[in-house]
Design an enzyme around this catalytic site. Structure first.
Site, mmCIF file in Angstrom:
data_model
loop_
_atom_site.group_PDB
_atom_site.id
_atom_site.type_symbol
_atom_site.label_atom_id
_atom_site.label_comp_id
_atom_site.label_asym_id
_atom_site.label_seq_id
_atom_site.Cartn_x
_atom_site.Cartn_y
_atom_site.Cartn_z
ATOM 1 N N SER A 72 48.550 31.338 -31.728
ATOM 2 C CA SER A 72 48.253 31.439 -33.154
ATOM 3 C C SER A 72 47.054 30.593 -33.568
ATOM 4 O O SER A 72 46.239 31.024 -34.391
ATOM 5 C CB SER A 72 49.482 31.040 -33.971
ATOM 6 O OG SER A 72 50.555 31.928 -33.739
ATOM 7 N N HIS A 80 48.283 27.458 -37.542
ATOM 8 C CA HIS A 80 47.517 28.453 -38.292
ATOM 9 C C HIS A 80 46.397 27.769 -39.088
ATOM 10 O O HIS A 80 45.235 28.172 -39.027
ATOM 11 C CB HIS A 80 48.435 29.208 -39.254
ATOM 12 C CG HIS A 80 49.465 30.048 -38.574
ATOM 13 N ND1 HIS A 80 50.286 30.930 -39.268
ATOM 14 C CD2 HIS A 80 49.832 30.171 -37.276
ATOM 15 C CE1 HIS A 80 51.094 31.548 -38.430
ATOM 16 N NE2 HIS A 80 50.833 31.089 -37.212
#
Length: 219
Positions: free
Chosen positions: A115, A167
Site C-alpha cells: 500500500s 497510505h
C-alpha cells in the site's frame, strides 16, 4: 503495447509470493517473520523490513486492490519516468509509508502489503496533475485522483487492520518525488538523476527510522 518490465516484474513477484504463501502456510509464517514491517524489528536495525513488506499480503482483497492499482497506474508512469526511476520511487515510497507506520503506531505493530508503494504511485500522479491543474487534462486527472484517494482514505474507517499510516506516508513520499522529478525531466541524464533523487527520499526515511530506534525502545 505490453507492460513495461518493472511493472511486470512487480506484478509477477507479488502475486507469486501470495500464491505460494497461500499454498504453504509454513512459508507464510517464515516470510512474515523475516520480511514484514515490524516496528520493534526496525528499531533494532532490521531496516529492510521497511521495503520487503511490499511483497506480502494478508487477503485476496488486499492484493487485488494493490495489484489492480499497479496495473492501471504503473505502466504509463514507468514509461514516462524510466524503469530504474520507477523502481526507485516504488521502493522509496514503501519506505516512507513504513516510516509513518513506525511513527504513528504501537511499537509491536506488524504490517504487510504494497500500500505504501502504491500510494507513492498515486502521489507522483497527484504531483503531476497539480502541476497541470490549469489545463483541462490536469483538472480532470485531479478530480479522478481526488475521488479515488478519498475512497481509499475512508477504507480504514470501514475495514479493520488497514494501515492508514502507510497510505499517508506513501503518498507523501510519492508526491515529494514527483515534485523533484518535475524539475529534473529536462536535464541531461535525467533518468539516473531521477532514480538517485527517489532513492535519497527512501534512504532518508530508513535513516530517520533507525535514528529514532532508541526512542522507540525506551518508550
Amino acid at each position: 503495447m505490453g507492460l513495461p518490465p518493472v511493472t511486470t516484474a512487480l506484478l509477477v513477484l507479488t502475486c507469486s509470493v501470495y500464491v505460494f504463501t497461500w499454498l504453504l502456510p509454513g512459508l507464510e509464517r517464515e516470510l512474515v517473520n523475516e520480511l514484514a514491517m515490524w516496528n520493534l524489528g526496525v528499531s533494532v536495525g532490521q531496516w529492510w523490513r521497511m521495503v520487503t513488506a511490499v511483497v506480502l499480503h494478508g487477503s485476496v482483497f488486499h492484493i487485488l486492490f494493490n495489484m489492480w492499482a499497479l496495473y492501471v497506474f504503473g505502466p504509463q508512469l514507468e514509461r514516462e519516468s524510466g524503469s530504474l526511476p520507477f523502481l526507485a520511487m516504488y521502493l522509496s515510497s514503501a519506505a516512507v509509508g513504513s516510516l509513518f507506520v513506525y511513527w504513528f503506531s504501537h511499537p509491536l505493530t506488524v504490517s504487510i502489503g504494497a500500500s505504501g508503494a502504491i500510494f507513492g504511485v498515486f502521489g507522483v500522479w497527484l504531483a503531476g496533475a497539480y502541476r497541470l491543474r490549469h489545463t483541462p487534462y490536469g483538472r480532470r486527472l485531479l478530480s479522478q485522483l481526488g475521488l479515488l484517494l478519498a475512497i481509499n482514505f475512508a477504507l480504514p474507517l470501514l475495514v479493520p487492520n488497514i494501515a492508514w499510516q502507510a497510505h499517508l506516508g506513501g503518498m507523501a513520499g510519492g508526491a515529494l518525488i514527483g515534485v523533484v522529478w518535475s524539475a529534473q525531466r529536462r536535464r541531461s541524464q535525467a533518468g539516473l538523476g531521477m532514480a538517485a533523487s527517489a532513492l535519497v527520499v527512501g534512504t532518508m526515511a530508513v535513516g530517520a527510522a533507525l535514528f529514532l530506534g532508541g526512542s522507540l525502545l525506551s518508550g
